[in-house]
Design an enzyme around this catalytic site. Structure first.
Site, PDB file in Angstrom:
ATOM      1  N   LYS A  17       0.838  -1.214   0.000  1.00  0.00           N
ATOM      2  CA  LYS A  17       0.000   0.000   0.000  1.00  0.00           C
ATOM      3  C   LYS A  17       0.870   1.261   0.000  1.00  0.00           C
ATOM      4  CE  LYS A  17      -2.162  -1.121   3.819  1.00  0.00           C
ATOM      5  NZ  LYS A  17      -1.452  -2.396   4.132  1.00  0.00           N
ATOM      6  N   ARG A  60      -9.885   0.273   8.612  1.00  0.00           N
ATOM      7  CA  ARG A  60      -9.457  -1.090   8.918  1.00  0.00           C
ATOM      8  C   ARG A  60     -10.536  -1.877   9.649  1.00  0.00           C
ATOM      9  NH1 ARG A  60      -3.556   0.139   8.858  1.00  0.00           N
ATOM     10  NH2 ARG A  60      -2.374  -1.733   9.288  1.00  0.00           N
ATOM     11  N   ARG A 104      11.465  -5.731   5.232  1.00  0.00           N
ATOM     12  CA  ARG A 104      11.163  -4.304   4.982  1.00  0.00           C
ATOM     13  C   ARG A 104      12.108  -3.399   5.760  1.00  0.00           C
ATOM     14  NH1 ARG A 104       5.164  -1.900   5.578  1.00  0.00           N
ATOM     15  NH2 ARG A 104       5.266  -2.760   7.693  1.00  0.00           N
ATOM     16  N   ARG A 138      11.127  -1.508  11.266  1.00  0.00           N
ATOM     17  CA  ARG A 138      10.056  -1.157  12.197  1.00  0.00           C
ATOM     18  C   ARG A 138       9.982  -2.158  13.339  1.00  0.00           C
ATOM     19  NH1 ARG A 138       4.714   0.091   8.732  1.00  0.00           N
ATOM     20  NH2 ARG A 138       3.840  -1.126  10.443  1.00  0.00           N
ATOM     21  N   ARG A 173      -0.698  -9.252  13.351  1.00  0.00           N
ATOM     22  CA  ARG A 173      -1.292  -8.250  12.449  1.00  0.00           C
ATOM     23  C   ARG A 173      -2.060  -8.916  11.320  1.00  0.00           C
ATOM     24  NH1 ARG A 173       4.132  -5.667  11.305  1.00  0.00           N
ATOM     25  NH2 ARG A 173       3.126  -4.372   9.732  1.00  0.00           N
TER      26      ARG A 173
HETATM   27  P1  ADP Z   1       2.143  -1.878   3.258  1.00  0.00           P
HETATM   28  O1  ADP Z   1       2.158  -0.359   3.253  1.00  0.00           O
HETATM   29  O2  ADP Z   1       0.951  -2.435   2.543  1.00  0.00           O
HETATM   30  O3  ADP Z   1       2.312  -2.462   4.635  1.00  0.00           O
HETATM   31  P2  ADP Z   1       4.763  -1.668   1.907  1.00  0.00           P
HETATM   32  O4  ADP Z   1       4.478  -0.801   0.725  1.00  0.00           O
HETATM   33  O5  ADP Z   1       5.494  -1.060   3.041  1.00  0.00           O
HETATM   34  O6  ADP Z   1       3.385  -2.362   2.422  1.00  0.00           O
HETATM   35  O7  ADP Z   1       5.546  -2.953   1.375  1.00  0.00           O
HETATM   36  C1  ADP Z   1       5.971  -3.968   2.295  1.00  0.00           C
HETATM   37  C2  ADP Z   1       7.358  -4.469   1.898  1.00  0.00           C
HETATM   38  O8  ADP Z   1       7.269  -5.207   0.679  1.00  0.00           O
HETATM   39  C3  ADP Z   1       8.396  -3.374   1.650  1.00  0.00           C
HETATM   40  O9  ADP Z   1       9.636  -3.874   2.077  1.00  0.00           O
HETATM   41  C4  ADP Z   1       8.349  -3.181   0.124  1.00  0.00           C
HETATM   42  O10 ADP Z   1       9.595  -2.728  -0.387  1.00  0.00           O
HETATM   43  C5  ADP Z   1       8.056  -4.592  -0.355  1.00  0.00           C
HETATM   44  N1  ADP Z   1       7.207  -4.639  -1.569  1.00  0.00           N
HETATM   45  C6  ADP Z   1       6.153  -3.847  -1.886  1.00  0.00           C
HETATM   46  N2  ADP Z   1       5.610  -4.230  -3.077  1.00  0.00           N
HETATM   47  C7  ADP Z   1       6.329  -5.305  -3.497  1.00  0.00           C
HETATM   48  C8  ADP Z   1       6.285  -6.152  -4.660  1.00  0.00           C
HETATM   49  N3  ADP Z   1       5.361  -5.980  -5.627  1.00  0.00           N
HETATM   50  N4  ADP Z   1       7.189  -7.149  -4.745  1.00  0.00           N
HETATM   51  C9  ADP Z   1       8.117  -7.329  -3.778  1.00  0.00           C
HETATM   52  N5  ADP Z   1       8.227  -6.570  -2.667  1.00  0.00           N
HETATM   53  C10 ADP Z   1       7.347  -5.569  -2.525  1.00  0.00           C
HETATM   54  P1  ADP Z   2       1.020  -2.061   7.942  1.00  0.00           P
HETATM   55  O1  ADP Z   2       0.084  -1.713   6.809  1.00  0.00           O
HETATM   56  O2  ADP Z   2       2.399  -2.324   7.528  1.00  0.00           O
HETATM   57  O3  ADP Z   2       0.459  -3.090   8.873  1.00  0.00           O
HETATM   58  P2  ADP Z   2       0.534   0.544   9.232  1.00  0.00           P
HETATM   59  O4  ADP Z   2       1.692   1.437   9.190  1.00  0.00           O
HETATM   60  O5  ADP Z   2      -0.634   0.835   8.363  1.00  0.00           O
HETATM   61  O6  ADP Z   2       1.111  -0.899   8.986  1.00  0.00           O
HETATM   62  O7  ADP Z   2      -0.008   0.431  10.733  1.00  0.00           O
HETATM   63  C1  ADP Z   2       0.856   0.176  11.822  1.00  0.00           C
HETATM   64  C2  ADP Z   2       0.036   0.048  13.097  1.00  0.00           C
HETATM   65  O8  ADP Z   2      -0.650   1.300  13.367  1.00  0.00           O
HETATM   66  C3  ADP Z   2      -1.073  -0.997  13.062  1.00  0.00           C
HETATM   67  O9  ADP Z   2      -0.602  -2.290  13.403  1.00  0.00           O
HETATM   68  C4  ADP Z   2      -2.044  -0.438  14.116  1.00  0.00           C
HETATM   69  O10 ADP Z   2      -1.583  -0.695  15.452  1.00  0.00           O
HETATM   70  C5  ADP Z   2      -1.946   1.069  13.889  1.00  0.00           C
HETATM   71  N1  ADP Z   2      -2.957   1.534  12.889  1.00  0.00           N
HETATM   72  C6  ADP Z   2      -2.704   2.089  11.672  1.00  0.00           C
HETATM   73  N2  ADP Z   2      -3.849   2.382  11.033  1.00  0.00           N
HETATM   74  C7  ADP Z   2      -4.861   1.997  11.860  1.00  0.00           C
HETATM   75  C8  ADP Z   2      -6.284   2.023  11.763  1.00  0.00           C
HETATM   76  N3  ADP Z   2      -6.916   2.498  10.670  1.00  0.00           N
HETATM   77  N4  ADP Z   2      -6.991   1.546  12.819  1.00  0.00           N
HETATM   78  C9  ADP Z   2      -6.387   1.080  13.924  1.00  0.00           C
HETATM   79  N5  ADP Z   2      -5.063   1.016  14.079  1.00  0.00           N
HETATM   80  C10 ADP Z   2      -4.286   1.473  13.053  1.00  0.00           C
END
Ligand code: ADP
Ligand code: ADP
Ligand code: ZN
Length: 214
Positions: free
Chosen positions: A13, A88, A127, A160, A171
């Site tokens: 995302k 979420r 990541r 992270r 998660r």
């Molecule tokens: P999200 O915001 O949904 O949690 P991220 O954009 O941070 O996800 O991506 C999670 C991890 O996967 C990061 O380390 C990113 O560089 C990697 N990543 C994202 N898209 C791809 C893809 N299409 N193929 C391989 N790795 C990816």
């Molecule tokens: P990722 O997509 O990689 O899981 P985010 O950066 O979106 O991580 O979120 C990290 C943490 O922040 C989540 O595990 C949760 O604890 C909190 N968080 C983020 N967005 C929300 C939401 N919309 N509702 C509740 N908690 C949230």
């Protein structure tokens, strides 16, 4: 254009939001980024959110809904925004719908990014994020040009605290229980666009770019 990026942790995302925002010239609104910034500054909000985030649990709805309502009032959101990581839960989705309706606006599209769980674990374990601008990298799939240094702003990269295998599993459970049902909710709202989130980052981007059109 008001967009939502829906998908499990690690779906890409944040990575894709970057390209969408660049193309459309609208801001990315990431509740995760806002909460992490609040933790870094140790504000009341940050202290309140900390225990939930460390455990991989969701921060309570009323807290997150309040954050998003305030953020969407800012002038840079007037022409649209990309919501990343919100909503979420069903309550968050309903609150968003009501808030937007009260302002005579709505969500135009929800892009749901699908990636199988085992691949998500591999993505999250490798990541690395920029401590300054939040950009995401991956040690094998998307390495930075210089190890440990952000390509975009030269900030230092870090792992992270919640990207550990145990917290990642939690998660993913939370995602399947509370967030995945939103796919059906938005299907019912006739705004859902589902895409395959596997393959190269550029392949996923082409799929999204096709949806966004010219
Ligand atoms: P999200 O915001 O949904 O949690 P991220 O954009 O941070 O996800 O991506 C999670 C991890 O996967 C990061 O380390 C990113 O560089 C990697 N990543 C994202 N898209 C791809 C893809 N299409 N193929 C391989 N790795 C990816
Ligand atoms: P990722 O997509 O990689 O899981 P985010 O950066 O979106 O991580 O979120 C990290 C943490 O922040 C989540 O595990 C949760 O604890 C909190 N968080 C983020 N967005 C929300 C939401 N919309 N509702 C509740 N908690 C949230
Ligand atoms: Zn950076």
């Amino acid at each position: 254009m008001n967009l939502i990026l829906l998908g499990p942790p690690g779906a890409g995302k944040g990575t894709q939001a970057h390209w969408i925002c660049e193309k459309l010239g609208i801001p990315q609104v990431s509740t995760g980024d806002i909460l992490r910034a609040a933790r870094k500054d140790q504000t009341e909000l940050g202290k309140q959110a900390e225990t939930y985030m460390v455990a991989g649990k969701l921060v309570p709805d009323e807290v997150v809904i309040g954050i998003v309502q305030e953020r969407l009032k800012e002038t840079d959101c007037l022409e649209g925004y990309v919501l990343d990581g919100f909503p979420r839960t069903a309550n968050q989705a309903l609150a968003l719908k009501e808030t937007l309706a009260a302002n005579n606006t709505q969500i135009n599209a929800v892009i749901s990014i699908n990636v199988p769980d085992d691949l998500l674990v591999t993505r999250l374990c490798g990541r690395r994020v920029c401590s300054q601008c939040g950009a995401s990298f991956h040690i094998s799939f998307s390495p930075s040009k210089t190890e440990g240094v952000c390509d975009q702003c030269s900030g230092s990269l870090m792992q992270r605290k919640d990207d550990t295998e145990e917290t990642i599993r939690e998660r993913l459970n939370v995602y399947h229980e509370q967030t995945k049902p939103l796919i059906n909710f938005y299907k019912g709202e006739n705004v859902l666009q589902s895409i395959d989130g596997t393959g190269e980052i550029s392949d996923v981007w082409s799929r999204i770019n096709n949806i966004l059109g010219k």
